[in-house]
Design an enzyme around this catalytic site. Structure first.
Site, short mmCIF file in Angstrom:
data_model
loop_
_atom_site.label_atom_id
_atom_site.label_comp_id
_atom_site.label_asym_id
_atom_site.label_seq_id
_atom_site.Cartn_x
_atom_site.Cartn_y
_atom_site.Cartn_z
N ASN A 9 17.13 -6.98 -8.49
CA ASN A 9 16.89 -5.54 -8.76
C ASN A 9 16.10 -5.41 -7.27
O ASN A 9 15.19 -5.98 -6.90
CB ASN A 9 15.86 -5.16 -9.49
CG ASN A 9 15.50 -3.83 -9.44
OD1 ASN A 9 15.80 -3.02 -8.59
ND2 ASN A 9 14.52 -3.54 -10.44
N LYS A 11 15.32 -2.88 -5.72
CA LYS A 11 14.18 -1.86 -5.80
C LYS A 11 14.25 -1.06 -4.46
O LYS A 11 15.44 -0.79 -4.04
CB LYS A 11 12.96 -2.50 -5.77
CG LYS A 11 12.53 -3.47 -7.10
CD LYS A 11 11.20 -3.67 -7.47
CE LYS A 11 11.36 -4.54 -8.57
NZ LYS A 11 10.06 -5.21 -9.06
N HIS A 98 13.41 0.91 -16.22
CA HIS A 98 12.46 0.14 -15.57
C HIS A 98 10.91 0.41 -15.51
O HIS A 98 10.65 1.58 -15.80
CB HIS A 98 12.99 -0.26 -14.15
CG HIS A 98 11.97 -1.40 -13.53
ND1 HIS A 98 10.82 -1.28 -12.88
CD2 HIS A 98 12.57 -2.72 -13.21
CE1 HIS A 98 10.62 -2.43 -12.60
NE2 HIS A 98 11.67 -3.24 -12.57
N GLU A 100 8.78 0.59 -13.43
CA GLU A 100 8.28 1.18 -12.37
C GLU A 100 8.62 2.68 -12.55
O GLU A 100 8.14 3.72 -12.05
CB GLU A 100 8.85 0.63 -11.05
CG GLU A 100 8.05 -0.50 -10.59
CD GLU A 100 8.77 -1.76 -10.00
OE1 GLU A 100 9.84 -1.46 -9.29
OE2 GLU A 100 8.20 -2.72 -10.01
N GLU A 170 10.71 -7.41 -19.26
CA GLU A 170 9.77 -7.49 -18.12
C GLU A 170 8.31 -7.15 -18.45
O GLU A 170 7.90 -5.91 -18.43
CB GLU A 170 10.34 -6.77 -16.86
CG GLU A 170 11.76 -6.91 -16.47
CD GLU A 170 11.91 -6.54 -15.24
OE1 GLU A 170 12.52 -7.44 -14.44
OE2 GLU A 170 11.98 -5.31 -14.85
N GLY A 176 6.01 -8.63 -9.86
CA GLY A 176 5.48 -8.67 -8.47
C GLY A 176 4.08 -9.04 -8.25
O GLY A 176 3.52 -9.00 -7.10
N SER A 216 8.48 -11.96 -11.76
CA SER A 216 7.93 -13.22 -10.53
C SER A 216 8.92 -14.43 -10.85
O SER A 216 8.51 -15.39 -10.81
CB SER A 216 6.45 -13.58 -11.01
OG SER A 216 5.80 -12.36 -10.60
P1 13P Z 1 9.62 -9.38 -9.36
O1 13P Z 1 10.77 -10.48 -9.52
O2 13P Z 1 9.45 -9.31 -7.91
O3 13P Z 1 8.36 -9.73 -10.20
O4 13P Z 1 10.21 -8.20 -10.04
C1 13P Z 1 10.57 -8.15 -11.39
C2 13P Z 1 11.37 -7.06 -11.60
O5 13P Z 1 10.89 -5.94 -11.61
C3 13P Z 1 12.92 -6.85 -11.66
O6 13P Z 1 13.18 -5.79 -12.22
#
Ligand code: 13P
Length: 255
Positions: A9, A11, A98, A100, A170, A176, A216
Site C-alpha cells: 500500500n 499510500k 483502511h 487511515e 491491521e 507506521g 510495521s
Molecule cells: P506500515 O507497514 O507502514 O506500518 O503500514 C501498514 C499499512 O497501513 C498498510 O496498509
C-alpha cells in the site's frame, strides 16, 4: 491451499513516474515467486495509469490494486473515483476501509460495506481492512470490535464473491509505528476473523478467504507472520516503498 499475498500500500507516496520505476524494479522478484506468492501494488490514483501500462507492456505478474473507490457508477462527486475507472485500468484489487480512511475521512462500516459490494459488482476484489485502536486493545475488547467491523463490512456479500475476498487485519497501534503485533497476537485475531467468516458464510469460504496482517511488516519480521496458520500474507506500508525492503518480504512469503 491459499496462495500467499504480499500487497504494497503505497499510500500518498510516489509520483506517476516514480511509481512506474518501482513497479518495474519489482518485476524480477515477482517472477521468482510466481505461482507461490501473489504480489500486489496499490499506488495512488494518479499513478494507476503509469503502473498499469508497465504491467501490461512487461507482461508482469504483479497485480494492480487501488487504495479506495466510490460506489456510484458516475456522477457529480467531485474528487471521487468510480469503479469503472479502476476496472478499465485492469485493477484487480481495491483496498477498502483502511484505518487511515476511517480515521481521517470519516469512513464508517456502512461506507466500507457499500464500497466492498461495489468492488465485487465490477469484477474486482476488495481487500477489506479492519483493526482496533490501542484503547480498544488495552480494554481487552479487540475481539468484539473486530467482529463488529467484519459483520458490518461483509453484510450482503454473496457467497460466490466471498470466496475471493481478502481481509487485512491491521491493528492501528502497529501502523507506521515500528511496533508490531506479536505473531501470536496477530494469529489470534486472524483465526478469530476466519471463524467469523465461517459463521457469516460457510466453512468452504472460510478455508479460501485470505487474511493478511498489516502493521510495521519488515524484512526482519515478515517470516514470523507468514508462519502462522491463519495469516496468508501481508499488507505493507512503509516497507513497500523500496525494492530493498519489499523484495525480501515477498521472498519470505514463499512456502
Ligand atoms: P506500515 O507497514 O507502514 O506500518 O503500514 C501498514 C499499512 O497501513 C498498510 O496498509
Amino acid at each position: 491451499m491459499r496462495k500467499k499475498m504480499v500487497a504494497g500500500n503505497w499510500k500518498m507516496y510516489k509520483t506517476a513516474g516514480e511509481a512506474a520505476i518501482l513497479v518495474q524494479n519489482l518485476e524480477d522478484v515477482a517472477r521468482d515467486v510466481l505461482g507461490d506468492v501473489e504480489v500486489v501494488v496499490a499506488p495512488p490514483f494518479t499513478a494507476l495509469h503509469s503502473v498499469s501500462t508497465v504491467i501490461a507492456l512487461d507482461k508482469s505478474p504483479i497485480r494492480l490494486g487501488a487504495q479506495d473507490m466510490f460506489w456510484e457508477e458516475e456522477g457529480a462527486y467531485t474528487g471521487e473515483i468510480a469503479p469503472r475507472m479502476l476496472s478499465d485500468l485492469e485493477t484487480s484489487y481495491v483496498i477498502v476501509g483502511h484505518s487511515e480512511r476511517r480515521a481521517y475521512f470519516g469512513e464508517t462500516d456502512e461506507i466500507v460495506n457499500r464500497k466492498a459490494r461495489a468492488v465485487f459488482a465490477h469484477g474486482m476484489t476488495p481487500i477489506v481492512c479492519c483493526g482496533e485502536s490501542i484503547e480498544t486493545r488495552e480494554a481487552g475488547a479487540e475481539a468484539d470490535f473486530i467482529a463488529g467491523q467484519i459483520r458490518a463490512g461483509l453484510a450482503g456479500i454473496e457467497t460466490m464473491d466471498a470466496m475471493k475476498l481478502v481481509i487485512a487485519y491491521e491493528p492501528i497501534w502497529a501502523i507506521g509505528t515500528g511496533k508490531t503485533a506479536s505473531p501470536e497476537q496477530a494469529e489470534e485475531v486472524c483465526a478469530h476473523i476466519r471463524a467469523l467468516v465461517c459463521e457469516i458464510f460457510d466453512d468452504v469460504v472460510a478455508a479460501r478467504v485470505r487474511i493478511l496482517y498489516g502493521g510495521s511488516v519488515k524484512p526482519e519480521n515478515a517470516a514470523l507472520f507468514f508462519a502462522q496458520p491463519d495469516i496468508d500474507g501481508a499488507l505493507v506500508g512503509g516497507a513497500a516503498l523500496s525494492v530493498e525492503a519489499f523484495a525480501p518480504i515477498v521472498v519470505a512469503a514463499r512456502p
